[in-house]
Write a protein that holds these residues in place. Structure first.
Motif, short mmCIF file in Angstrom:
data_model
loop_
_atom_site.label_atom_id
_atom_site.label_comp_id
_atom_site.label_asym_id
_atom_site.label_seq_id
_atom_site.Cartn_x
_atom_site.Cartn_y
_atom_site.Cartn_z
N UNK A 62 33.52 34.44 -26.93
CA UNK A 62 32.74 33.27 -26.46
C UNK A 62 32.33 32.58 -27.56
N UNK A 78 29.21 33.08 -28.59
CA UNK A 78 27.90 32.86 -28.09
C UNK A 78 27.44 34.40 -27.59
N UNK A 79 26.08 34.44 -27.35
CA UNK A 79 25.63 35.65 -26.61
C UNK A 79 25.81 35.49 -25.13
N UNK A 80 26.28 36.62 -24.58
CA UNK A 80 26.50 36.37 -23.13
C UNK A 80 24.81 36.01 -22.45
N UNK A 81 24.94 35.28 -21.56
CA UNK A 81 23.50 34.96 -21.06
C UNK A 81 23.78 34.85 -19.33
N UNK A 82 22.57 34.66 -18.75
CA UNK A 82 22.52 34.47 -17.34
C UNK A 82 23.23 35.66 -16.61
N UNK A 83 24.02 35.01 -15.34
CA UNK A 83 24.84 35.95 -14.62
C UNK A 83 25.68 36.94 -15.42
N UNK A 84 26.35 36.46 -16.43
CA UNK A 84 27.36 37.29 -17.18
C UNK A 84 26.44 38.42 -17.82
N UNK A 116 23.64 39.82 -16.96
CA UNK A 116 23.16 40.68 -16.07
C UNK A 116 23.99 41.57 -15.32
N UNK A 156 35.26 41.42 -17.95
CA UNK A 156 34.06 40.74 -17.36
C UNK A 156 33.99 39.35 -18.20
N UNK A 170 35.43 35.68 -16.85
CA UNK A 170 34.25 35.02 -16.61
C UNK A 170 34.50 33.51 -16.31
N UNK A 176 32.95 31.03 -17.69
CA UNK A 176 32.84 30.78 -19.01
C UNK A 176 34.20 30.50 -19.94
#
Lengths: 398, 464
Positions: B423, B425-431, B433, B454, B458, B460
């Motif tokens: 991505x 980016x760092x995974x955040x939010x629902x991803x 968790x 995942x 995802x 994203x």
């Protein structure tokens, strides 16, 4: 928690959060799975040559304009004293003889457009001014409030099956229409999709994708659950088009609740070498449709299915130097089924009064659509086409 | 347009550039661009070397044909060879922008191999997109008008004096230059068709190689006796026009830059071009004579390209989705894997060398349907899960490729690496968790494969 329970719960969560606004609320009210009437739309992409499909074999102007590619009187399969089918449509003669095949002549719309894409968009949106951005079947889905009431066959959903509220599904093969993951990962993935997107990525588009993924998984479950019920009732010819129709028969037999199916056959843009290519296309079309029709009888559903075929335009009267024909205007439509009043409908274009070299339209295609909506699907056509109304042609039995 | 000049050019900035100007890339490739900074990174991507580091391409059409001639049963036919050849380039090229642009032009001057029936002609056209794709648009249009694959595809080889075939003349305006509402009439179609009469091509014998053992590429031929030399009126100008005149007139028409710039913007930046950017890019078009490199340089260096609203704002094409995950993993493809990826892209709605019709791929939300999404998920499953579902093993569409996944020394490091790799980016939010819940504290290769799924499945990851 058992896996089945987990799935059940996550589906509820998914459904609750999938909300295209106002949409699922209506789904709850939508008709259940009673055996309703089914419409199968057959799109012939590229501009089918109406004049070499339904041949005006008593017309001198036809033969004068097409010295190379005309279908000779000897070869024509006569339907009346003036018109006959191209010989490649032989598989349809049985349907014609039993009065289940209607051909509508001179079909088009005002201010014809000779661009494939513009004209196709006009047929898909049922708006000759091409201002409408929603498809006519997409609007039906809105009205029924069911995002799984209609499906396209192929990999991408055409405009006809899109509205501002819904993109109806596309299935390329029902066998492949499933996601298989090991249970723990499957559960985790569904859990991921159950949660709204937050964070760095553009929320609008990512959310749209998430909702689509949720809907996809729901649809695959619905299809796979019911497929086992089907036993083939006919041998289909080998073509992508035929296997799509076979998949339609499977879904109809399984009663998955789909009311409109959309299947396309491409390649009708016969600018060159038409005598080689066009017969093959007509053969592919008619043999697959005829197998599909037999299968429906075997499934006990022949009474419930109406097929409606169209192309974005017909072709020019005069052949070109490449033994082909360029983009034209009026073409032919056909309707097949037990509910059909067999025969020729609408007026044939006058081949001596052309519109810039093309047959002029005599019947607005929206009239043909309207009759299918009012008389077959039981949906008031004005709810889809707005104020403009069209007299029924009478190609359906009353 | 204002140039992007951040205090610090971040990893996610460079990852955004490479996703758009190429097909994403491995962490080291992104870091190399990051070190160059926003301006030099673009120059590096535009740098026109003829070497793209894919000389080892295992798909050699000539060899495939010779093999067939010599009676040995080649296990790959010409069209499959053509497809494998491009997938190999897409996955391994060191010139990602050139490939991305070749894909853009392939979708623009859409030509279907099935109708052309000549793999050499298709490859020749494809190479032109690479050689001329960054140059002047009018030159590219003229090349296409004389290109054997195009001449065949739009029937111009059958366009002769007295019986014009309008197919190419119409699409030239509607789809290649002015756009359908670009201000032309049916009369312009008919008149310009006459100007292209006699434009045709000759092929070598497709079944018999030349004495040097190579098959001859098809070449353009002007057949003067089939040319209609009469007076024509075209887009308001009159003269005894030939095809060159028509190309010159139509590419100089003001609708052309508007149509092409808008399409480039939709492909590389976002769904809608702001009118001020359109005006500035049109000015650049006019001052550079329609040079594509000049436009792309301005776009990729601009502040608006990096705007927050334009990040993850485009739905990935199947090429971006499939090739992107391979490039990010720095995977090397064996020939059968290239063919597997070609098939995977096909069932996701993008068959290389076989666009749906002369309009090419519409892209955007058209990439989204149940079937295409499902096939994306099944690809993600196939490349991350060692055990393929029985159904997929039989299925040609599943490539026998398994990604090499980054695994950190701790679970949180693995999650961080997977996010960075795929991505940017760092995974955040629902991803984040869901990844943590799924891993349940374990950091094994097995868990990493699930985590990678995942990420790749995802919402994203479907956006560029």
């Amino acid at each position: 928690m058992k896996r089945r329970d987990f799935l059940k719960t996550s589906f509820v969560t998914l459904a609750a959060s999938a909300g295209m606004p106002g949409f699922l609320e209506r789904t709850a009210r939508a008709a259940g799975s009673e055996r309703g009437k089914i419409l199968v739309v057959l799109q012939l992409s590229g501009g089918n040559d109406g004049l070499n499909t339904l041949v005006p074999y008593s017309n001198g102007a036809y033969y004068a304009a097409r010295p190379v590619i005309a279908v000779s009187k000897k070869e024509v399969l006569p339907l009346s004293g003036d018109f006959g089918f191209h010989p490649a449509l032989k598989p349809w003669m049985g349907l014609w003889d039993s009065g289940e095949l209607a051909v509508v002549q001179g079909v088009g719309y005002p201010n014809p457009n000779r661009s494939h894409f513009e004209s196709m968009a006009i047929w898909h949106s049922a708006d000759p001014l091409a201002r409408e951005t929603e498809g006519w079947i997409g609007k039906l889905a809105d009205r029924w409030g069911d995002p799984f009431c209609a499906t396209n066959f192929g990999s991408t959903t055409p405009l006809a099956l899109r509205s501002s509220e819904v993109i109806l599904p596309s299935i390329d093969s029902v066998d492949r229409f499933q996601l298989k993951l090991e249970p723990k990962l499957d559960a985790a993935y569904r859990e991921l999709l159950a949660q709204p997107v937050e964070g760095y990525s553009d929320k609008g588009k990512t959310e749209l994708l998430r909702k689509n993924l949720v809907q996809t998984l729901g649809n695959t479950a619905r299809v796979q659950k019911s497929l086992a019920k089907y036993k083939a009732g006919a041998a289909y010819p080998k073509s992508g088009f035929a296997s799509n129709l076979r998949d339609v028969a499977r879904l109809i037999a399984a009663d998955v609740g789909l009311r409109v199916y959309y299947v396309s056959l491409g390649g009708f843009d016969t600018h060159a070498g038409q005598p080689e290519d066009h017969p093959k296309l007509l053969e592919t079309l008619s043999s697959a449709v005829s197998a599909f029709r037999s299968d429906l009888t075997a499934q006990g559903r022949a009474d419930d299915v109406l097929m409606l075929g169209f192309s974005e335009f017909g072709r020019r009267l005069t052949e070109n130097a490449s033994a082909g024909t360029d983009h034209g205007k009026a073409g032919v439509m056909f309707a097949i089924g037990k509910g059909v009043k067999g025969g020729l409908h609408g007026a044939a274009p006058d081949l001596e009064k052309l519109d810039d070299g093309d047959p002029r339209f005599t019947t607005d295609f929206r009239g043909v659509y309207s009759e299918a909506l009012d008389g077959w699907l039981g949906v008031p056509s004005r709810e889809v086409f707005g104020k403009e109304s069209f007299a029924a042609l009478g190609y359906l039995l009353r | 347009m204002r140039e992007y000049a951040p205090r610090q050019y971040t990893f996610s900035d460079a990852a955004h550039l490479l996703r758009r100007a190429g097909f994403a890339g491995g962490v080291s490739e992104v870091e190399a661009l990051q070190r160059l900074g926003p301006s030099l990174a673009v120059e590096r991507l535009l740098y026109a070397s003829t070497d793209d580091n894919t000389a080892d391409n295992p798909f050699d059409l000539n060899a495939l044909f010779l093999e067939r001639q010599n009676g040995s049963k080649a296990n790959i036919d010409a069209n499959a060879g053509l497809s494998g050849w491009w997938v190999h380039r897409l996955a391994h090229t060191s010139q990602p922008l050139k490939e991305k642009l070749a894909l853009f032009w392939h979708g623009h001057f859409a030509t279907e191999a099935q109708k052309v029936e000549n793999a050499f002609a298709m490859q020749q056209q494809n190479e032109l997109f690479r050689q001329k794709g960054l140059g002047r648009f009018s030159d590219l249009v003229l090349e296409m008008a004389k290109n054997p694959a195009m001449l065949r595809y739009l029937d111009n080889n059958r366009n002769v004096k007295g019986k014009p075939n309008e197919n190419f003349a119409r699409e030239l305006m509607e789809l290649f230059t002015l756009g359908v509402h670009g201000g032309y009439t049916e009369r312009d179609v008919q008149e310009s068709a006459r100007a292209f009469t006699g434009w045709t091509f000759q092929t070598g014998n497709p079944n018999k190689p030349e004495e040097n053992g190579r098959f001859t590429n098809p070449t353009f031929v002007f057949n003067k006796k089939n040319f209609d030399d009469g007076a024509k009126t075209y887009l308001g100008a009159s003269g005894n026009f030939g095809g060159e005149d028509v190309v010159r007139i139509v590419t100089a028409h003001p609708s052309t830059p508007k149509f092409i710039i808008t399409k480039l913007w939709k492909f590389f930046v976002s769904d809608t071009i702001p009118s001020s950017d359109l005006a500035e890019l049109t000015a650049l078009w006019n001052s550079s004579g329609g040079e594509i490199a000049v436009l792309l340089r301005a776009i990729f260096k601009s502040e608006v390209f990096y705007a927050k609203a334009n990040r993850f704002a485009l739905i990935k094409s199947p090429a971006e989705y499939a090739i992107g995950m391979l490039r990010s993993s720095q995977s090397r493809l064996a020939p059968e894997q290239s063919l597997g990826i070609f098939n995977a892209m096909r069932v996701m709605g993008q068959t290389l060398f076989q666009p749906p019709n002369v309009k090419g791929w519409d892209g955007g939300s058209d990439w989204v349907s149940d079937t295409t999404l499902l096939n994306r998920l099944n690809l993600a499953g196939a490349v991350t899960q060692r055990k393929l579902p029985a159904q997929l093993q039989k299925d040609q569409a599943a490539p026998p490729t398994v990604l090499t996944l980054p695994i950190g020394s701790s679970l949180s490091e693995t999650i961080e690496l997977l996010g960075k790799t795929y991505l940017g980016e760092q995974p955040d939010g629902a991803l984040l968790r869901t990844m943590q819940l799924y891993a349940d504290g374990k950091n094994t290769p097995e868990v990493a494969r699930g985590l990678a799924y995942l990420v790749l499945a995802s919402p994203q990851y479907h956006l560029a």
